[in-house]
Design a protein around this motif. Structure first.
Motif, PDB file in Angstrom:
ATOM      1  N   HIS B 119      -2.936   8.236  57.051  1.00  0.00           N
ATOM      2  CA  HIS B 119      -4.189   7.266  56.724  1.00  0.00           C
ATOM      3  C   HIS B 119      -5.044   8.272  55.859  1.00  0.00           C
ATOM      4  N   HIS B 123      -6.958   6.711  52.147  1.00  0.00           N
ATOM      5  CA  HIS B 123      -8.596   6.718  51.808  1.00  0.00           C
ATOM      6  C   HIS B 123      -8.517   7.351  50.399  1.00  0.00           C
ATOM      7  N   ASP B 326     -11.320   0.738  55.805  1.00  0.00           N
ATOM      8  CA  ASP B 326      -9.676   0.691  56.157  1.00  0.00           C
ATOM      9  C   ASP B 326      -9.130  -0.568  55.739  1.00  0.00           C
TER      10      ASP B 326
HETATM   11 ZN   LIG Z   1     -10.016   5.410  57.813  1.00  0.00          ZN
END
Ligand SMILES: [Zn+2]
Lengths: 232, 363
Positions: B119, B123, B326
């Motif tokens: 994850h 970003h 996100d």
């Molecule tokens: Zn995040």
């Protein structure tokens, strides 16, 4: 009626169950394994293995039957996410069946008792237990040392070895052993009747939720963006 | 090559690590064809923070509609997809499990490769994304410094090549986004605190409030717990000065005071993040800086860090706010690089809630 086989999945207990059944609800083969609280690593690989051993392609499947709990968080998420992936990917119907009711039915079959004389108990966290009876909503029983759990009826204890009387644990083991069969029968009947679930809205029933948290999530609590008709 | 369509692999990318269900279709790691996000902010607003069980159940509820909407928006079917990328960590265990198991099953049924994505690198790789119809532009140049700032993470990494991360430093206590949430609550603003504080700070007419800075000298580490404590004290004093009790639920500070306090707090966070990032960029001779994570949507931080980078001739890449929070597209961007590097996951892929950011190794 087509002859396409059904796949059965239940991950509500620490013993994961998968099975193949005929469209008429006859159990062809079931496989169970001790998943503990780590269902995620093995479930899909086990399903793939069962199908491969039987010479069945995923695309041959005609429907999915999945246990919706009550049960532990981890297993149910894995089971439901996998069932949804299969149903979406294969474009076949899914039915969610309450695992608790099926465990009671299986225990009744195993013991010869009437299902209404039985009470299912499962763990909820470290010390609490959840109690389910046929036709009633599950309820939480706070932790204690009471050997008979203060419940009126014959106990079916699942995932409570050492925390419930031995005969209750034995009946619980019999219920888990008969779970796939009960799911096959109930699931096939619903599929045959066209009583299938909305793939989006199918969610599990947990044994417990944090205080103040609603079981039904409001749809307007979620905002979807980036699709057709909205800015990316 | 402006305007020419790119022609690399098309990835279906799934993100469910926290409280957004994101599914995207991304071509060649850059071009977004669809990026659908189901955001649970309103679901968690009443509790002032994320309840993990609620988040996981909402992922289960929304993952199929979000997938359908993403495919329809892009105008493709699974047959057009070359691989399925999915976030497998770090994040909330229950939330991750939904995306991971759904992605595995979709990939298996359709016979597509499954690409596991961190994850946090998502970003970073949001900096590579191009919106539908957006003109081609240069990719972020290496070597670069990436600053990821969100509700759960705040750290600096050096990248000399794709997927090559050298951790320079990060918060030793709270993430910057947590501090925004906490101070937002103390000021009587809504959840999440980041956008609320930003809006309040924009209304400030006086800019005299000075909140402390934790410089953590000699390191690239950061700390926000002291700032949180100081904010509590400063806000309590402001309430006392305004004749209010210390309990923020008992009456609101005047709007001008809220604005001034929000500005002072935001200025402290912005100052520390910018100073550390620029220092790191100068130390490694960076040609670029990439900013990512939910706090990177903050206007003051974007303006300040861009200005400082520009003054030094360093290319600054900050995704538009919707790509800082996100989303699935960022996972598709990172997933394409992982796919090119030969990284694949098997059917035994499991969620890794504490997965660290490190150079991935093909098995
Ligand atoms: Zn995040």
């Amino acid at each position: 009626m087509t002859a396409r086989p059904l796949i059965i999945i239940d991950t509500a207990t620490t013993h994961a169950v998968i099975a193949l059944a005929t469209a008429e609800g006859m159990l062809v083969e079931q496989r169970r394994w001790e998943a503990g609280y780590r269902h995620g690593e093995e479930l899909l690989a086990r399903i793939a293995g069962l199908l491969a051993d039987r010479g069945i392609a995923a695309q041959d499947l005609g429907g999915i039957v999945v246990g919706t709990g009550p049960g532990a968080f981890t297993g149910l998420r894995v089971g439901l996410a996998t069932a949804k992936g299969l149903a979406h990917g294969l474009q076949i119907p899914v039915v969610g069946i309450a695992t608790g009711a099926m465990l009671l039915r299986a225990a009744a079959t195993a013991s010869g008792a009437n299902v209404h004389q039985l009470v299912l108990v499962q763990p909820a966290g470290l010390s609490d237990r959840v109690v389910s009876r046929g036709g009633e909503a599950s309820r939480i029983l706070p932790g204690g040392t009471d050997a008979d759990l203060g419940v009126d009826g014959r106990l079916v204890a699942v995932d409570l070895a050492g925390r419930a009387p031995d005969d209750a644990t034995a009946l619980g083991d019999a219920a888990v052993a008969g779970l796939a069969d009960a799911l096959c029968v109930a699931g096939a009947a619903r599929l045959a009747a066209g009583d299938t679930d909305d793939l989006a809205r199918l969610v599990p029933e947990y044994v417990t939720l944090p205080r103040g948290v609603l079981m039904a999530l409001p749809d307007d609590g979620v905002v979807v963006s980036g699709g057709r008709g909205s800015a990316p | 090559m402006s305007g020419l369509p790119v022609s690399g692999p098309l990835l279906l990318a799934i993100e469910s690590s926290c409280d957004e269900t994101g599914i995207a279709l991304v071509e060649d790691g850059r071009r977004i064809h669809a990026n659908v996000v189901a955001s649970q902010i309103a679901l968690h607003g009443p509790t002032g923070g994320i309840v993990p069980e609620v988040a996981a159940r909402a992922h289960l509820r929304w993952i199929v509609p979000v997938l359908d909407e993403a495919l329809a928006t892009a105008g493709v079917t699974m047959a057009d997809v070359d691989g399925v990328a999915v976030t497998y960590g770090p994040g909330l265990a229950g939330s991750l499990l939904v995306g991971v198991n759904f992605a595995k099953t979709i990939a298996w049924v359709h016979g597509k490769p499954l690409i596991p994505v961190n994850h946090l690198e998502g970003h970073v790789y949001a900096g590579w994304l191009l919106d539908p119809g957006e003109a081609e532009r240069e990719e972020p140049p290496f070597p670069l410094i990436a600053l990821v700032v969100s509700g759960g993470h705040t750290f600096l990494v050096e990248m000399r090549d794709h997927l090559d991360y050298r951790y320079l430093g990060g918060t030793i206590d709270d993430a910057a986004g947590e501090a925004f949430d906490k101070v937002g609550r103390l000021l009587g603003l809504g959840y999440p605190g980041g956008p609320e504080i930003s809006r309040a700070a924009d209304r400030a007419t006086a800019h005299n409030r000075v909140f402390p800075r934790a410089w953590m000298p000699g390191t690239y580490d950061l700390s926000f717990s002291g700032l949180k404590t100081a904010a509590r004290r400063i806000i309590a004093q402001a309430r006392a000065d305004a004749g209010l009790s210390a309990d923020e639920r008992e009456g609101d500070l005047p709007d001008a005071a809220v604005a001034e306090l929000a500005w002072g707090f935001q200025d402290s966070v912005t100052d520390v993040l910018t100073t550390k990032t620029i220092r790191a960029a100068e130390a490694i001779g960076a040609r670029g800086i990439v900013l990512g994570g939910g706090v990177a949507a903050n206007g003051a931080l974007r303006r300040r860090i861009s200005g400082e980078a520009e003054a030094r001739g360093i290319a600054m890449v900050i995704p538009r706010p919707g790509l800082c929070t996100d989303n699935g597209a960022m996972i598709g961007a990172a997933g394409a690089r992982r796919m090119a590097a030969g990284l694949r996951a098997g059917l035994d892929l499991d969620a890794r809630p504490s997965l660290p950011l490190a150079r991935p190794v093909a098995k």
